[in-house]
Design a protein around this motif. Structure first.
Motif, short mmCIF file in Angstrom:
data_model
loop_
_atom_site.label_atom_id
_atom_site.label_comp_id
_atom_site.label_asym_id
_atom_site.label_seq_id
_atom_site.Cartn_x
_atom_site.Cartn_y
_atom_site.Cartn_z
N MET A 1 0.81 -1.20 0.00
CA MET A 1 0.00 0.00 0.00
C MET A 1 0.85 1.26 0.00
N THR A 2 2.06 1.16 0.58
CA THR A 2 2.95 2.32 0.60
C THR A 2 3.28 2.76 -0.82
N LEU A 3 3.55 1.79 -1.70
CA LEU A 3 3.85 2.14 -3.08
C LEU A 3 2.66 2.82 -3.76
N LEU A 4 1.46 2.37 -3.40
CA LEU A 4 0.26 2.97 -3.99
C LEU A 4 0.16 4.44 -3.63
N TRP A 5 0.34 4.75 -2.35
CA TRP A 5 0.23 6.14 -1.92
C TRP A 5 1.37 6.99 -2.46
N LEU A 6 2.55 6.39 -2.61
CA LEU A 6 3.66 7.11 -3.24
C LEU A 6 3.31 7.45 -4.70
N SER A 115 -8.76 14.77 -3.09
CA SER A 115 -8.29 13.60 -3.85
C SER A 115 -8.25 12.36 -2.98
N VAL A 116 -7.70 12.49 -1.77
CA VAL A 116 -7.61 11.35 -0.86
C VAL A 116 -9.01 10.89 -0.44
N SER A 117 -9.89 11.85 -0.15
CA SER A 117 -11.25 11.49 0.26
C SER A 117 -12.00 10.78 -0.86
N TRP A 118 -11.84 11.29 -2.09
CA TRP A 118 -12.51 10.65 -3.22
C TRP A 118 -12.03 9.22 -3.40
N TYR A 119 -10.73 8.99 -3.28
CA TYR A 119 -10.22 7.63 -3.48
C TYR A 119 -10.71 6.70 -2.37
N GLN A 120 -10.76 7.20 -1.15
CA GLN A 120 -11.23 6.35 -0.06
C GLN A 120 -12.69 5.97 -0.24
N GLN A 121 -13.46 6.87 -0.89
CA GLN A 121 -14.88 6.58 -1.11
C GLN A 121 -15.10 5.73 -2.36
N ARG A 122 -14.38 6.03 -3.43
CA ARG A 122 -14.65 5.39 -4.71
C ARG A 122 -13.53 4.50 -5.20
N GLY A 123 -12.41 4.52 -4.55
CA GLY A 123 -11.27 3.75 -5.01
C GLY A 123 -11.38 2.27 -4.65
N ALA A 124 -10.39 1.50 -5.03
CA ALA A 124 -10.37 0.05 -4.81
C ALA A 124 -9.20 -0.36 -3.93
N GLU A 125 -8.98 0.41 -2.89
CA GLU A 125 -7.88 0.08 -1.97
C GLU A 125 -8.10 -1.29 -1.34
N TYR A 131 -6.18 -8.58 -3.20
CA TYR A 131 -5.35 -9.20 -4.24
C TYR A 131 -3.95 -9.53 -3.70
N ASN A 132 -3.39 -8.60 -2.93
CA ASN A 132 -2.06 -8.84 -2.36
C ASN A 132 -2.07 -10.05 -1.42
N VAL A 133 -3.16 -10.19 -0.65
CA VAL A 133 -3.26 -11.33 0.26
C VAL A 133 -3.32 -12.64 -0.53
N LEU A 134 -4.15 -12.66 -1.57
CA LEU A 134 -4.28 -13.88 -2.37
C LEU A 134 -2.95 -14.25 -3.03
N GLN A 135 -2.27 -13.25 -3.56
CA GLN A 135 -0.98 -13.51 -4.21
C GLN A 135 0.06 -13.98 -3.19
N GLU A 136 0.03 -13.40 -2.01
CA GLU A 136 1.00 -13.77 -0.97
C GLU A 136 0.82 -15.22 -0.55
N ARG A 151 -6.21 -15.96 6.36
CA ARG A 151 -5.85 -14.63 5.88
C ARG A 151 -7.08 -13.87 5.37
N LEU A 152 -7.98 -14.57 4.69
CA LEU A 152 -9.18 -13.90 4.20
C LEU A 152 -10.10 -13.50 5.35
N GLU A 153 -10.13 -14.29 6.41
CA GLU A 153 -10.93 -13.91 7.58
C GLU A 153 -10.37 -12.64 8.21
N GLN A 154 -9.06 -12.48 8.19
CA GLN A 154 -8.47 -11.24 8.69
C GLN A 154 -8.89 -10.06 7.83
N GLU A 155 -8.92 -10.27 6.50
CA GLU A 155 -9.37 -9.21 5.61
C GLU A 155 -10.85 -8.90 5.83
N ALA A 156 -11.65 -9.93 6.08
CA ALA A 156 -13.08 -9.73 6.32
C ALA A 156 -13.31 -8.90 7.58
N ALA A 157 -12.48 -9.11 8.59
CA ALA A 157 -12.60 -8.31 9.82
C ALA A 157 -12.17 -6.87 9.58
#
Length: 414
Positions: A1-6, A115-125, A131-136, A151-157
């Motif tokens: 996620m750090t790379l995304l925000w960069l 910009s940050v607010s719009w992404y948090q509302q409409r983005g796919a973070e 996806y990163n969890v599945l790939q990992e 791992r998916l249960e952690q994401e669900a929480a």
């Protein structure tokens, strides 16, 4: 996620630079405007024009060309015109070049926050994190089904409102035998996505198997709701076939499974249903080939299906082609349905009672039928925009050994 925000920060830099650019050039623009105003001779030119016109007016008065009243009136017009022209050349004092500099950082901060607010509302973070969890997990040498579920249960929480998390968890719960959790995941998914027929069908099927293949009141209610929204929903029809088979109602099981086959895009599922139909036929004491021969000996229609060359590249070769015969009035369910792949065209298909979806609607019951051929972009039986279509009306139903009827797929569904 750090790379995304960069990356987002890097994308914002050009926007911020554009906001600051006017402030950087403000001094030069201010100096240029001052120079223009300092060298402006418009007022002097207006006065000079006024004097020339006044001299002409006085000369005309002295020559007796105009009287005193006319002279006074024209002079008043000239003076009024001079005042108006002079007033138009007056300018407000220039502000300091950096007088609006405080607005720049404020607008800059507002742009970043928006910009940050719009992404948090409409983005796919959340989807990116999933996806990163599945790939990992998939790249882990010690990967396992319990690890993926954990791992998916952690994401669900962490992101309980992301439907993609629950749609990923449901099949894992189902395949690992955790029926109760699979039902909970589906119910949560339905809360987020709405009561879609496909999701309701999955929930009905899961509850059916958790209840040891029992048609409980809850399962029946889901079946009724699903079929009310989509009478051809293949998952529910397949489940109803299993229930009928378990109760020894083999004719009904065959009927449900045949309808389900027409709606399945998965070849493996369709093949499993065909095996079920063969098993039900054996229970009835009729060999599959004997039943098929008996049904195809009756009246029907041979259809030669082809595709207009202009539409050849519209859809993938694996797209499903539905060949359907309906009664002329359109009051009955489909009389016969066959299914092939786009890559098989041109192909000749025989429509007979063997392809009926319901005992109450068979092609042998009518003298004429309307043929409809549709190439489905989605693989679903329900027509959608982008599908390819061809048809023919008033086709006689008769000897299936006769000359095939040509149907060309030459239209696109809007």
């Amino acid at each position: 996620m750090t790379l995304l925000w960069l990356a987002f920060g890097l994308l914002l830099l050009p926007a911020l630079w554009l906001l600051i650019a006017p402030l950087r050039s403000a001094q030069a623009v201010h100096a240029s405007q001052q120079d223009v105003e300092a060298n402006d001779r418009t007022a002097e030119q207006n006065v000079a024009v006024f004097r020339r016109r006044l001299e002409s007016l006085e000369a005309a008065f002295e020559r007796g060309e105009i009287d005193q009243a006319r002279f006074d009136e024209d002079r008043l017009d000239l003076e009024r015109s001079l005042l108006e022209d002079t007033a138009g050349t007056q300018r407000r004092p220039l502000k300091a070049p950096l007088s609006g500099r405080l607005a720049v950082p404020l607008v800059t901060v507002a742009v970043v926050i928006a910009s940050v607010s719009w992404y948090q509302q409409r983005g796919a973070e959340g989807d990116l994190s999933l996806y990163n969890v599945l790939q990992e997990v998939r790249s882990n040498p010690e990967r396992s089904l319990p690890m993926m579920i954990e791992r998916l249960e952690q994401e669900a929480a962490r992101q309980a409102d992301n439907p993609n998390v629950w749609s990923s968890l449901f099949p894992l719960y189902r395949d690992s035998g955790q029926g109760a959790k699979a039902i909970e995941a589906l119910e949560r998914l339905i809360e987020l996505e709405g009561r879609q027929p496909a999701l309701l069908a999955q929930l009905a099927q899961t509850r059916f198997f958790v209840a040891n293949r029992t048609m409980t009141d809850g399962v029946q209610a889901l079946v009724d709701e699903t079929l009310d929204k989509d009478p051809r929903q293949p998952i529910v029809l397949g489940m109803l076939g299993i229930h009928a088979f378990d109760e020894g109602r083999y004719e009904q099981a065959i009927e449900h499974w045949r309808k389900a086959i027409a709606g399945f895009d998965d070849p493996a599922s369709a093949e499993a249903l065909r095996e079920g139909i063969a098993a039900a036929q054996r229970r009835l004491g009729v060999a599959s080939d004997e039943l098929e021969t008996a049904q195809t000996q009756g009246p029907g229609i041979q259809v030669r299906v082809s595709l207009d060359p202009k539409l050849r590249d519209q859809l993938d070769d694996n797209a499903s082609v539905f060949v359907v015969a309906r009664d002329m009035e359109g009051e009955l369910p489909p009389l016969a349905v066959a299914r092939v792949k786009l890559s098989e065209l041109p192909v000749t298909v025989t429509l007979s009672d063997a392809h009926a979806m319901s005992p109450a609607a068979r092609i042998s019951q009518v003298d004429e039928a309307r043929l409809m051929v549709r190439v489905s972009a989605s693989g679903q039986a329900t027509p959608q925009a982008g599908d390819l279509f061809g048809g023919r009306d008033a086709v006689a139903v008769g000897d299936i050994d006769g000359e095939p009827v040509d149907v060309v797929i030459d239209r696109v569904v809007e």
